[in-house]
Motif scaffolding. Structure first.
Motif, PDB file in Angstrom:
ATOM      1  N   HIS A  75       0.852  -1.198   0.000  1.00  7.23           N
ATOM      2  CA  HIS A  75       0.000   0.000   0.000  1.00  7.23           C
ATOM      3  C   HIS A  75       0.880   1.238   0.000  1.00  7.23           C
ATOM      4  O   HIS A  75       2.055   1.189   0.404  1.00  7.23           O
ATOM      5  CB  HIS A  75      -0.960   0.010   1.195  1.00  7.23           C
ATOM      6  CG  HIS A  75      -0.265   0.064   2.533  1.00  7.23           C
ATOM      7  ND1 HIS A  75       0.063   1.233   3.161  1.00  7.23           N
ATOM      8  CD2 HIS A  75       0.167  -0.935   3.352  1.00  7.23           C
ATOM      9  CE1 HIS A  75       0.652   0.969   4.308  1.00  7.23           C
ATOM     10  NE2 HIS A  75       0.744  -0.333   4.451  1.00  7.23           N
ATOM     11  N   ARG A  77       0.659   5.905  -0.221  1.00 14.78           N
ATOM     12  CA  ARG A  77      -0.093   7.154  -0.338  1.00 14.78           C
ATOM     13  C   ARG A  77       0.409   7.887  -1.565  1.00 14.78           C
ATOM     14  O   ARG A  77       1.612   8.104  -1.728  1.00 14.78           O
ATOM     15  CB  ARG A  77       0.098   8.032   0.897  1.00 14.78           C
ATOM     16  CG  ARG A  77      -0.688   9.337   0.823  1.00 14.78           C
ATOM     17  CD  ARG A  77      -0.618  10.113   2.115  1.00 14.78           C
ATOM     18  NE  ARG A  77      -1.370  11.355   2.039  1.00 14.78           N
ATOM     19  CZ  ARG A  77      -1.597  12.161   3.066  1.00 14.78           C
ATOM     20  NH1 ARG A  77      -1.109  11.847   4.270  1.00 14.78           N
ATOM     21  NH2 ARG A  77      -2.288  13.279   2.918  1.00 14.78           N
ATOM     22  N   TYR A  82      -4.952   7.099  -0.779  1.00 15.44           N
ATOM     23  CA  TYR A  82      -4.272   5.852  -0.464  1.00 15.44           C
ATOM     24  C   TYR A  82      -4.670   4.770  -1.467  1.00 15.44           C
ATOM     25  O   TYR A  82      -5.827   4.714  -1.920  1.00 15.44           O
ATOM     26  CB  TYR A  82      -4.643   5.376   0.945  1.00 15.44           C
ATOM     27  CG  TYR A  82      -4.114   6.251   2.056  1.00 15.44           C
ATOM     28  CD1 TYR A  82      -2.842   6.057   2.586  1.00 15.44           C
ATOM     29  CD2 TYR A  82      -4.898   7.276   2.590  1.00 15.44           C
ATOM     30  CE1 TYR A  82      -2.356   6.860   3.603  1.00 15.44           C
ATOM     31  CE2 TYR A  82      -4.418   8.085   3.612  1.00 15.44           C
ATOM     32  CZ  TYR A  82      -3.150   7.869   4.118  1.00 15.44           C
ATOM     33  OH  TYR A  82      -2.669   8.675   5.121  1.00 15.44           O
TER      34      TYR A  82
END
Length: 210
Positions: A75, A77, A82
């Motif tokens: 993951h 940003r 996100y």
């Protein structure tokens, strides 16, 4: 006859303009056994986007809860939003023998390698030259001169991670690059450790009982 196998995660990375998106599209069009990874994001859906097809759209608290639960394979940003790859549907696909294509950068690839390295096949796409890369960025006419300059400035940083990948394709000729990509996928699917049904098949072939 088809021997049961575990799926794989095929990652394509490249500097912008090297042909990664075109090769991804060709692969998805011609091979029904591979599908594009569906990311989870906190950004709002665009008019043409469909929930569960283009992205899984969630709120920031929902996304942060999934991070806390270790629910993502990777993951990041990006600006104010996100993005992440949920682990559960990926594991389900792998168990069922389905392959998943990832169009992510070197940072996302590093995160994937920490979680699912044995299932990962990493391919980096290089342009034949810096001059050709800049020409492609300008020819596609999607970006302003300023954006092209930024993409070119970022290219060196992205290319510097080439050695972290399993395969390198120099995309000078699209047809040749496509053939090389399909060859990689075919070879990886045939690897002994991915063919989970081989043990029972060989035992049956030899007349042995489990």
């Amino acid at each position: 006859m088809e021997i049961k196998r575990r799926g794989l995660l095929l990652v394509l990375s490249s500097p912008s303009g090297a042909g990664k998106s075109t090769l991804s599209r060709l692969l998805l069009e011609k091979d029904e056994a591979i599908t594009m990874s569906i990311s989870t994001t906190t950004r709002s859906p665009r008019p043409s986007e469909v929930e569960g097809v283009d992205y899984n759209f969630v709120t920031i608290p929902e996304f942060e809860a999934l991070v806390e639960e270790d629910g993502f394979l990777e993951h990041a940003r990006v600006f104010d939003n996100y993005y992440g790859t949920p682990g559960a549907p990926v594991e389900k696909a792998l168990t069922e023998g389905r392959d998943i294509l990832f169009d992510i950068d070197w940072q996302g690839t590093q995160q994937l390698a920490q979680k699912v390295k044995s299932d990962l096949v990493r391919v980096f796409i290089l342009p034949p030259s810096k001059q050709e890369l800049e020409k492609r960025l300008k020819t596609r006419a999607q970006d302003s001169e300023e954006v092209v300059a930024k993409r070119m400035a970022k290219a060196n940083q992205e290319i510097s991670h080439w050695a972290e990948y399993d395969y390198i394709i120099v995309n000078e000729d699209l047809e040749k690059a496509e053939q090389e990509l399909f060859s990689i996928l075919k070879s990886e699917r045939l690897k002994r450790e991915r063919q989970t049904g081989l043990v029972s098949f060989v035992k049956e072939l030899m007349g042995e009982e489990d």
